[in-house]
Design an enzyme around this catalytic site. Structure first.
Site, PDB file in Angstrom:
ATOM      1  N   ASP A   1     -37.853  -6.518  28.151  1.00 30.26           N
ATOM      2  CA  ASP A   1     -38.438  -7.846  27.953  1.00 30.26           C
ATOM      3  C   ASP A   1     -39.946  -7.753  27.815  1.00 30.26           C
ATOM      4  O   ASP A   1     -40.668  -8.708  28.097  1.00 30.26           O
ATOM      5  CB  ASP A   1     -38.065  -8.735  29.154  1.00 30.26           C
ATOM      6  CG  ASP A   1     -38.355 -10.200  28.879  1.00 30.26           C
ATOM      7  OD1 ASP A   1     -38.524 -10.974  29.852  1.00 30.26           O
ATOM      8  OD2 ASP A   1     -38.450 -10.576  27.689  1.00 30.26           O
TER       9      ASP A   1
ATOM     10  N   ASP B   1     -34.009  -8.779  25.726  1.00 30.16           N
ATOM     11  CA  ASP B   1     -34.318 -10.194  25.506  1.00 30.16           C
ATOM     12  C   ASP B   1     -35.013 -10.358  24.152  1.00 30.16           C
ATOM     13  O   ASP B   1     -35.575  -9.404  23.602  1.00 30.16           O
ATOM     14  CB  ASP B   1     -35.248 -10.708  26.621  1.00 30.16           C
ATOM     15  CG  ASP B   1     -35.421 -12.228  26.566  1.00 30.16           C
ATOM     16  OD1 ASP B   1     -36.455 -12.728  27.038  1.00 30.16           O
ATOM     17  OD2 ASP B   1     -34.530 -12.923  26.036  1.00 30.16           O
TER      18      ASP B   1
ATOM     19  N   GLU C   1     -36.047 -19.525  25.672  1.00 32.57           N
ATOM     20  CA  GLU C   1     -36.169 -20.194  26.967  1.00 32.57           C
ATOM     21  C   GLU C   1     -36.778 -21.601  26.833  1.00 32.57           C
ATOM     22  O   GLU C   1     -37.766 -21.796  26.134  1.00 32.57           O
ATOM     23  CB  GLU C   1     -37.019 -19.367  27.950  1.00 32.57           C
ATOM     24  CG  GLU C   1     -38.311 -18.824  27.400  1.00 32.57           C
ATOM     25  CD  GLU C   1     -38.165 -17.430  26.847  1.00 32.57           C
ATOM     26  OE1 GLU C   1     -37.070 -17.077  26.383  1.00 32.57           O
ATOM     27  OE2 GLU C   1     -39.154 -16.691  26.822  1.00 32.57           O
TER      28      GLU C   1
ATOM     29  N   LYS D   1     -42.326  -6.526  22.048  1.00 32.73           N
ATOM     30  CA  LYS D   1     -41.118  -6.336  21.227  1.00 32.73           C
ATOM     31  C   LYS D   1     -41.214  -5.091  20.347  1.00 32.73           C
ATOM     32  O   LYS D   1     -40.217  -4.489  20.023  1.00 32.73           O
ATOM     33  CB  LYS D   1     -40.859  -7.594  20.396  1.00 32.73           C
ATOM     34  CG  LYS D   1     -40.888  -8.889  21.239  1.00 32.73           C
ATOM     35  CD  LYS D   1     -40.106  -8.783  22.551  1.00 32.73           C
ATOM     36  CE  LYS D   1     -40.496  -9.865  23.545  1.00 32.73           C
ATOM     37  NZ  LYS D   1     -40.011  -9.586  24.919  1.00 32.73           N
TER      38      LYS D   1
HETATM   39  C1  LIG Z   1     -48.569 -10.718  26.528  1.00 33.61           C
HETATM   40  N1  LIG Z   1     -47.260 -10.251  26.890  1.00 33.61           N
HETATM   41  C2  LIG Z   1     -46.914  -9.707  28.041  1.00 33.61           C
HETATM   42  N2  LIG Z   1     -45.599  -9.404  28.015  1.00 33.61           N
HETATM   43  C3  LIG Z   1     -45.134  -9.750  26.816  1.00 33.61           C
HETATM   44  C4  LIG Z   1     -43.734  -9.550  26.362  1.00 33.61           C
HETATM   45  N3  LIG Z   1     -42.964 -10.766  26.182  1.00 33.61           N
HETATM   46  C5  LIG Z   1     -43.101 -11.500  25.070  1.00 33.61           C
HETATM   47  O1  LIG Z   1     -43.941 -11.202  24.233  1.00 33.61           O
HETATM   48  C6  LIG Z   1     -42.253 -12.729  24.893  1.00 33.61           C
HETATM   49  C7  LIG Z   1     -42.682 -13.721  24.001  1.00 33.61           C
HETATM   50  C8  LIG Z   1     -41.928 -14.892  23.815  1.00 33.61           C
HETATM   51  C9  LIG Z   1     -42.387 -15.933  22.865  1.00 33.61           C
HETATM   52  C10 LIG Z   1     -43.735 -16.253  22.781  1.00 33.61           C
HETATM   53  C11 LIG Z   1     -44.156 -17.229  21.888  1.00 33.61           C
HETATM   54  C12 LIG Z   1     -43.229 -17.899  21.090  1.00 33.61           C
HETATM   55  F1  LIG Z   1     -43.648 -18.872  20.244  1.00 33.61           F
HETATM   56  C13 LIG Z   1     -41.898 -17.580  21.165  1.00 33.61           C
HETATM   57  C14 LIG Z   1     -41.469 -16.593  22.050  1.00 33.61           C
HETATM   58  C15 LIG Z   1     -40.747 -15.092  24.543  1.00 33.61           C
HETATM   59  C16 LIG Z   1     -40.322 -14.098  25.434  1.00 33.61           C
HETATM   60  O2  LIG Z   1     -39.158 -14.257  26.162  1.00 33.61           O
HETATM   61  C17 LIG Z   1     -41.053 -12.926  25.613  1.00 33.61           C
HETATM   62  O3  LIG Z   1     -40.571 -11.979  26.484  1.00 33.61           O
HETATM   63  C18 LIG Z   1     -46.161 -10.316  26.097  1.00 33.61           C
HETATM   64 MG   LIG Z   2     -38.505 -12.448  26.971  1.00 34.04          MG
END
Ligand SMILES: Cn1cnc(CNC(=O)c2cc(-c3ccc(F)cc3)cc(O)c2O)c1
Ligand SMILES: [Mg+2]
Length: 214
Positions: A141, A169, A199, A144
């Site tokens: 998670d 995820d 989510e 990506k």
């Molecule tokens: C900065 N950073 C630290 N950890 C991470 C890794 N996670 C993600 O990037 C991540 C992003 C989204 C998401 C964000 C914007 C949007 F418009 C749609 C979806 C949803 C998730 O469930 C995620 O896990 C990013």
């Molecule tokens: Mg996620």
């Protein structure tokens, strides 16, 4: 002085959840994210699928890549048997500091080992650091574009055994196309897609469950 969203999420947990009650912590975060501010937790809908997979695997060792505020860490750890462990990696120290407190509020410190650092650096050190042979379950998670390289790295480091489960995820949104292509094409994996939603939204997303065949 302005608080951050993770800080406001932690405050909502400390205000609305009961210390030592993991389910109330999960509920408080979902309520905050639905009613106040969206946050990138796996959430309640995909979280139920995560719960099903954790319960089915009944893992002794879980690796979580991407802790964020600790929501899925709590979801996973609350279902584990007494001596089982979740090792969770977070690159961002500010997120890790919040996650540490969320996990403590849930009373799950004994089941969780939180590491601040990069997955690419830490995956090769797992065996020596934790005296383990392989992971029964890996929850991906984090960034990506790290899903595929880190999966290949886990294979190379011998951290996956016959039957190890990868659960990823966001394979649709934001998406991990190269990872999806790899686990679905590879004869070393048996993959299954669990359709769901991003989510707290109506946008399509899903979890990909992949069994390592060894
Ligand atoms: C900065 N950073 C630290 N950890 C991470 C890794 N996670 C993600 O990037 C991540 C992003 C989204 C998401 C964000 C914007 C949007 F418009 C749609 C979806 C949803 C998730 O469930 C995620 O896990 C990013
Ligand atoms: Mg996620």
């Amino acid at each position: 002085t302005h608080s951050t969203r993770p800080q406001r999420l932690l405050s909502a947990v400390q205000k609305n959840a009961t210390r030592g009650d993991p389910s109330s912590v999960v509920k408080a975060i979902d309520q905050f994210c639905r009613q106040k501010e969206w946050a990138m937790n796996v959430g309640d809908e995909k979280g139920c699928i995560l719960d099903l997979v954790v319960s089915e695997v009944n893992p002794t060792f879980v690796l979580e890549l991407g802790t964020y505020c600790g929501y899925s860490t709590v979801r996973i750890a609350r279902l584990l048997p007494p001596h089982a462990k979740v090792i969770t990696l977070e690159f961002n120290p500010d997120f890790a500091a919040i996650a540490h407190q969320v996990i403590a509020w849930a009373g799950l410190e004994d089941k969780v080992h939180l590491i601040v650092g990069a997955s690419g650096d830490w995956i090769p050190k797992m065996k020596e650091q934790f005296g383990l042979n392989s992971f029964d379950l890996v929850f991906l998670d984090h960034w990506k574009d790290r899903y595929l390289p880190d999966t290949k790295l886990m294979e190379e480091c011998g951290l996956l055994r016959q039957g190890s489960i990868l659960l990823a995820d966001n394979v649709i949104c934001p998406g991990a196309p190269d990872y999806l292509d790899y686990v679905r094409r590879s004869s070393q994996y048996e993959s299954q897609y669990f359709k769901s939603h991003l989510e707290y939204t109506k946008v399509e997303d899903g979890l990909e469950k992949s069994i390592f065949l060894g």
